[in-house]
Design an enzyme around this catalytic site. Sequence first.
Site, PDB file in Angstrom:
ATOM      1  CG  ASP A  62      -1.677   0.968   1.116  1.00  0.00           C
ATOM      2  OD1 ASP A  62      -2.625   1.144   0.642  1.00  0.00           O
ATOM      3  OD2 ASP A  62      -1.941   1.905   2.402  1.00  0.00           O
ATOM      4  CD  GLU A 119      -1.975   2.584  -3.416  1.00  0.00           C
ATOM      5  OE1 GLU A 119      -2.933   3.113  -3.873  1.00  0.00           O
ATOM      6  OE2 GLU A 119      -1.511   2.307  -2.328  1.00  0.00           O
TER       7      GLU A 119
END
Length: 621
Positions: A345, A374
Amino acid sequence: MNFIPFQSRDSFFKSIFGSIPTCADLHLRIILPRSFNCSGAFFMLQKDGEEFVEHRMYWAGMNGDDEEIWDISLSVQETGLYFYHFEYDTPFGRSSIMQTHEGLGAFWGQANFCKEWQLTVYDKDFRTPAWLKGGIIYQIFPDRFHKSKKEKENVPNDRILRDDWGAEPFWKPDKKGKVLNNDYFGGDLEGIREKLPYIKSLGVNCIYLNPIFEAHSNHRYNTADYSKIDPLLGNEEEFKKLCKDAKKMGIHIILDGVFSHTGDDSIYFNKEKRYDSLGAYNSKESPYYSWYKFDEYPDKYKSWWGFETLPEIEEENEDYRRYICAENGIIAKWLNAGADGFRLDVADELPDLFIDDLHSRLKKTKKDAVLIGEVWEDASNKFSYGHRRRYLLGRQFDSVMNYPFANAILDFCRTGEAAQFMSSIMEIIENYPKQCLDVMMNHIGTHDTERAITRIVGRSCEYKDRSWQSLQRLTDEEYEKGILLLKMAAAIQYMLPGVPSLYYGDETGLQGYKDPFNRACYPWGSENKGLLDFYINLGKFRREKKLFSEGFFRPISALLGCIAFSRYDEDDEIVIIANRNEHDINYILQDDYAAFRAVFGSSPENGAVHIGAMSFVILMK
């Protein structure tokens, strides 16, 4: 001038297309008019942040009667991001050849806009997991996919457990103006395990799970304990069973790693005093105190994007890195329990030191595990933390979430801008190492974006609040059009280099704007059967063709609302032609493709193929 001095996408001018490995032999050519009376030519190479280095080129003969070739062979020893252009000397002084667009070179002053070419140089020993190549990823938001009948244990009493599967998620603020995200529909790991045959029918070989660790919100991006499964989802044994049963079906499980911040309501911070542990908020003597960034203890601290419920971690802290990345740390624990990788993330908010440690532990624990970052932009030249990132050069990410491809597909399906689509695709293909390109996470919708069908045909939600978003539904006419265009988007997505990622429910026609409306429950029993059958057939076709594992990309055409490209290897070739126009077309095929047969759509006749409005054909030898 009626000739091209250099074109980076043409093997005559550049022997290796796109990025190159360290120590590879690279051959470059430029063409100059004989009338320039060139006395010397130079390849100008700059490692990012350093000075240009001049490399002398050599006269290599004539190209016809009026043009001459200058060339050079060299290798680059160090990984990194490089930029280059060419210079040449004439009786009138020194001038240069720069890039204008699409890899095309021009003489300085010939074009209004010029820039250097990018050269990505990656580690020659870099390899990415073979099992993911040619596969399909299925992304699941665990609370909303499927609910088993298994009794839940040790569930905190401040959670709202709903029994109206498929209803709208709560989104309105409470009396204090806070959105608590504390309503749960009850999707769990056992529910996912029960649906493995369904997931397998889509051609899937990898499931990406949004966070599953204990956390006190339904999205679970505010981790409370990295070492435990959230009690509403199940327990560690059920996770192991899910991974084991999935592996029997050829499906790998990857997890969401949220390491830039934790929840304030966690064993590490413990602001709400839920836990018996001494959290960083409770005392400076806490073993976790050094993990966080306090301005004024205890109430002023750095938090993710200003959300006080998400205190930021100091990821370079040695104790934190050891907790996550040590031999007996969090990464190793869940890989040993059955996971085959992580998606990181907000990867651009993680420092290189942390990513390096995490990558090292991941590969030492399970050599073929995958690490996906990400990253929303071109990851090959991403700039953050005050410097250029080295995500795709080896020893960091295998893959990233491919937002440039997603935007190119969705924008084409929405507007029909064909040239811009091909330009965006080719730029990424040229900039990324092929090892990475083969395992790119090619989504067209995620938990962070509008549902694909809504993005394609719905009204823009820019500057619109949740109240507006909650009231929006596609009309019957918009929905029918959206299904057509979603099929076209999926076909393009499944044909591009990389691994298509299907966000749960998109295959059934789920619609919705941003969080939480893009996180609705999977509509079991109310699926759009025609769309679902299409996805099953598309997945089956993709998994049967080995060229999707490591095959190459060939652009064919991109104009007038229509795109065409092929995927090929030494044995096979498959062509897709997508017509965004709201009318039928007859597409004239190149001679090489006139004898191909249709897999989806109509077969060619008399050197042309008929393509319906907002539709596509896929042809193969």
